[in-house]
Design a protein around this motif. Structure first.
Motif, PDB file in Angstrom:
ATOM      1  N   GLN A 364       0.839  -1.189   0.000  1.00  0.00           N
ATOM      2  CA  GLN A 364       0.000   0.000   0.000  1.00  0.00           C
ATOM      3  C   GLN A 364       0.875   1.242   0.000  1.00  0.00           C
ATOM      4  O   GLN A 364       1.867   1.317   0.727  1.00  0.00           O
ATOM      5  CB  GLN A 364      -0.924   0.032   1.222  1.00  0.00           C
ATOM      6  N   MET A 365       0.497   2.222  -0.840  1.00  0.00           N
ATOM      7  CA  MET A 365       1.255   3.461  -0.907  1.00  0.00           C
ATOM      8  C   MET A 365       1.006   4.290   0.350  1.00  0.00           C
ATOM      9  O   MET A 365      -0.134   4.464   0.780  1.00  0.00           O
ATOM     10  CB  MET A 365       0.845   4.247  -2.153  1.00  0.00           C
ATOM     11  N   LYS A 366       2.099   4.787   0.954  1.00  0.00           N
ATOM     12  CA  LYS A 366       2.018   5.610   2.154  1.00  0.00           C
ATOM     13  C   LYS A 366       2.903   6.847   2.007  1.00  0.00           C
ATOM     14  O   LYS A 366       3.856   6.855   1.227  1.00  0.00           O
ATOM     15  CB  LYS A 366       2.470   4.809   3.385  1.00  0.00           C
ATOM     16  N   ILE A 367       2.561   7.889   2.753  1.00  0.00           N
ATOM     17  CA  ILE A 367       3.395   9.093   2.785  1.00  0.00           C
ATOM     18  C   ILE A 367       4.487   8.868   3.820  1.00  0.00           C
ATOM     19  O   ILE A 367       4.218   8.765   5.018  1.00  0.00           O
ATOM     20  CB  ILE A 367       2.560  10.332   3.148  1.00  0.00           C
ATOM     21  N   LEU A 368       5.721   8.785   3.350  1.00  0.00           N
ATOM     22  CA  LEU A 368       6.833   8.441   4.244  1.00  0.00           C
ATOM     23  C   LEU A 368       7.419   9.661   4.944  1.00  0.00           C
ATOM     24  O   LEU A 368       7.863   9.564   6.091  1.00  0.00           O
ATOM     25  CB  LEU A 368       7.930   7.722   3.445  1.00  0.00           C
ATOM     26  N   SER A 369       7.460  10.798   4.248  1.00  0.00           N
ATOM     27  CA  SER A 369       8.048  11.994   4.873  1.00  0.00           C
ATOM     28  C   SER A 369       7.533  13.248   4.195  1.00  0.00           C
ATOM     29  O   SER A 369       6.977  13.202   3.089  1.00  0.00           O
ATOM     30  CB  SER A 369       9.575  11.949   4.780  1.00  0.00           C
ATOM     31  N   GLU A 370       7.725  14.372   4.889  1.00  0.00           N
ATOM     32  CA  GLU A 370       7.297  15.674   4.377  1.00  0.00           C
ATOM     33  C   GLU A 370       8.362  16.697   4.758  1.00  0.00           C
ATOM     34  O   GLU A 370       8.797  16.754   5.907  1.00  0.00           O
ATOM     35  CB  GLU A 370       5.950  16.072   4.972  1.00  0.00           C
ATOM     36  N   GLU A 371       8.790  17.489   3.789  1.00  0.00           N
ATOM     37  CA  GLU A 371       9.690  18.617   4.048  1.00  0.00           C
ATOM     38  C   GLU A 371       8.954  19.890   3.625  1.00  0.00           C
ATOM     39  O   GLU A 371       8.471  19.981   2.509  1.00  0.00           O
ATOM     40  CB  GLU A 371      10.989  18.476   3.259  1.00  0.00           C
ATOM     41  N   ARG A 372       8.902  20.857   4.540  1.00  0.00           N
ATOM     42  CA  ARG A 372       8.163  22.074   4.266  1.00  0.00           C
ATOM     43  C   ARG A 372       9.031  23.293   4.551  1.00  0.00           C
ATOM     44  O   ARG A 372       9.643  23.391   5.598  1.00  0.00           O
ATOM     45  CB  ARG A 372       6.914  22.119   5.159  1.00  0.00           C
ATOM     46  N   GLU A 373       9.099  24.221   3.585  1.00  0.00           N
ATOM     47  CA  GLU A 373       9.832  25.461   3.798  1.00  0.00           C
ATOM     48  C   GLU A 373       9.013  26.638   3.304  1.00  0.00           C
ATOM     49  O   GLU A 373       8.354  26.556   2.268  1.00  0.00           O
ATOM     50  CB  GLU A 373      11.201  25.427   3.066  1.00  0.00           C
ATOM     51  N   GLU A 374       9.071  27.737   4.082  1.00  0.00           N
ATOM     52  CA  GLU A 374       8.297  28.920   3.717  1.00  0.00           C
ATOM     53  C   GLU A 374       8.937  29.628   2.538  1.00  0.00           C
ATOM     54  O   GLU A 374      10.153  29.711   2.431  1.00  0.00           O
ATOM     55  CB  GLU A 374       8.179  29.866   4.911  1.00  0.00           C
ATOM     56  N   VAL A 375       8.108  30.097   1.621  1.00  0.00           N
ATOM     57  CA  VAL A 375       8.597  30.832   0.454  1.00  0.00           C
ATOM     58  C   VAL A 375       7.901  32.178   0.404  1.00  0.00           C
ATOM     59  O   VAL A 375       6.812  32.374   0.939  1.00  0.00           O
ATOM     60  CB  VAL A 375       8.344  30.057  -0.846  1.00  0.00           C
ATOM     61  N   GLU A 376       8.582  33.135  -0.248  1.00  0.00           N
ATOM     62  CA  GLU A 376       8.022  34.487  -0.380  1.00  0.00           C
ATOM     63  C   GLU A 376       6.939  34.507  -1.436  1.00  0.00           C
ATOM     64  O   GLU A 376       7.038  33.827  -2.447  1.00  0.00           O
ATOM     65  CB  GLU A 376       9.140  35.473  -0.728  1.00  0.00           C
TER      66      GLU A 376
END
Length: 376
Positions: A364-376
């Motif tokens: 089953q496909m799963k979300i393994l990780s998330e990287e989030r960065e703020e942009v202008e």
């Protein structure tokens, strides 16, 4: 003096006698004369019974039991829903092209056999009769009333094979018209509830009344815009097939692969859908569903309470186009999101660039990780 006293006593006795007679006359005689209702009483007609709004969870629970997955021998699949007590299931014509018999999988995983008893070559609707469902109480239908712009709705079905999936949204457009292959879609709803291949034929349900207002039928290649055929536009045609099943089925010249029927999907397709579903769940504050899409390693490092806390200040999340690419056995999905967010300064808007990594866990496909960065 004595004479006056005697007259006074007699007068008093007369008055008492008259009063006593009048009391008993009114008490016993007058009611016998009142044969008609008082003119002050106005007979009111009973009000028509209105649909009582149900809690969303109750609507979902009751509706899911009546939504099925329809499978063909070639491996393609779609959705359908029970609409009468004869065991008849509504679906799209492109879900059952040129088929007489199909497999019907119920919400509790029972595999039944259905016969196609009606199908159109230009309006994308069909009816499948499942004898074993006869006598089952069907979904409630909005036979005449159409949904309106802004109405909140839920879409049920089996997108990418994920049976019993529910997505939420609104009627974001009305009166849309277009053609896909031989099918003409006229006066259809545009919906914001995310749908994907496999949703075809599933019901679109009004979250206030619990009634089916449409048949989910198509989606844009990009984004999460979907289209649903208003049930009131086709209910007469569908009921005619239930009353008099077709003796011979017309042949549909070409399948409609763009119409949202399911076939074997690539990992990239599944990853794109899961990310859209993840954000849609967060927008509806369904943190449990969003958390269930995470891989085991992410869940082991982040308790549900901490995960939920990280999104509580996000009021709404809008995504731009998702860019998907395969990296080895995994899939990367990159998107830009615009977040309406609570802060000490009040409500603010921020943009983030987000990169997800998705992979298979127990097939089953799963979300393994998330990287989030703020942009202008």
């Amino acid at each position: 003096m004595n004479k006056r006293w005697i007259v006074s006593v007699i007068a008093t006795l007369v008055l008492l006698g008259a009063g006593t007679y009048g009391y008993f006359f009114i008490k016993q005689g007058v009611p016998k004369q009142l044969t008609a209702q008082s003119s002050l009483y106005i007979e009111t007609k009973p009000e028509e019974k209105e649909l009582v709004p149900q809690e969303l969870k109750e609507i979902i629970f009751e509706s899911q039991k009546l939504v099925v997955k329809i499978e063909l021998p070639d491996g393609s699949f779609g959705s359908g829903f029970l609409y009468n007590n004869k065991g008849d299931v509504i679906t799209n014509a492109h879900v059952v092209p040129n088929a007489k018999e199909v497999k019907v999988v119920t919400a509790d995983s029972k595999e039944l056999t259905g016969q196609v008893i009606g199908v159109s070559v230009d309006t994308d609707v069909a009816v499948v009769r499942v004898p074993e469902l006869e006598g089952t109480e069907p979904l409630r239908l909005a036979r005449t009333k159409k949904a309106e712009l802004g109405d909140e709705v839920i879409a049920l079905g089996s997108p990418l094979g994920f049976q019993n999936t529910v997505t939420t949204g609104i009627i974001s457009g009305v009166g849309r018209s277009f053609e896909i292959d031989s099918f003409k879609y006229e006066d259809v709803f545009q919906i914001s509830a995310p749908i994907a291949p496999g949703n075809s034929g599933g019901p679109l349900i009004n979250t206030t009344t619990g009634e089916v207002v449409g048949i989910n039928s198509a989606t844009m290649d990009k984004g999460v815009i979907g289209f649903s055929i208003p049930l009131s536009n086709v209910i007469t045609l569908l009921e005619s097939w239930s009353e008099s099943p077709m003796e011979s089925l017309p042949r549909i010249g070409a399948d409609a692969p763009g119409n949202n029927s399911g076939t074997e999907s690539t990992n990239e397709d599944v990853a794109t859908y899961l990310v859209n579903y993840f954000y849609e769940s967060l927008n509806y504050r369904d943190y449990v569903t969003a958390y269930s899409l995470l891989g085991s390693s992410w869940q082991s490092e982040t308790a549900y309470e901490k995960f939920r806390e990280g999104y509580l200040d996000f009021l709404t999340i809008e995504t731009e186009d998702l860019l998907t690419k395969k990296v080895g056995d995994q899939v990367e999905v990159v998107t830009i999101i615009t977040v309406q967010q609570r802060s000490e300064r009040g409500v603010t808007y921020k943009k983030y660039k987000v990169k997800f990594v998705l992979g298979l866990e127990n097939d089953q496909m799963k979300i393994l990780s998330e990287e989030r960065e703020e942009v202008e």
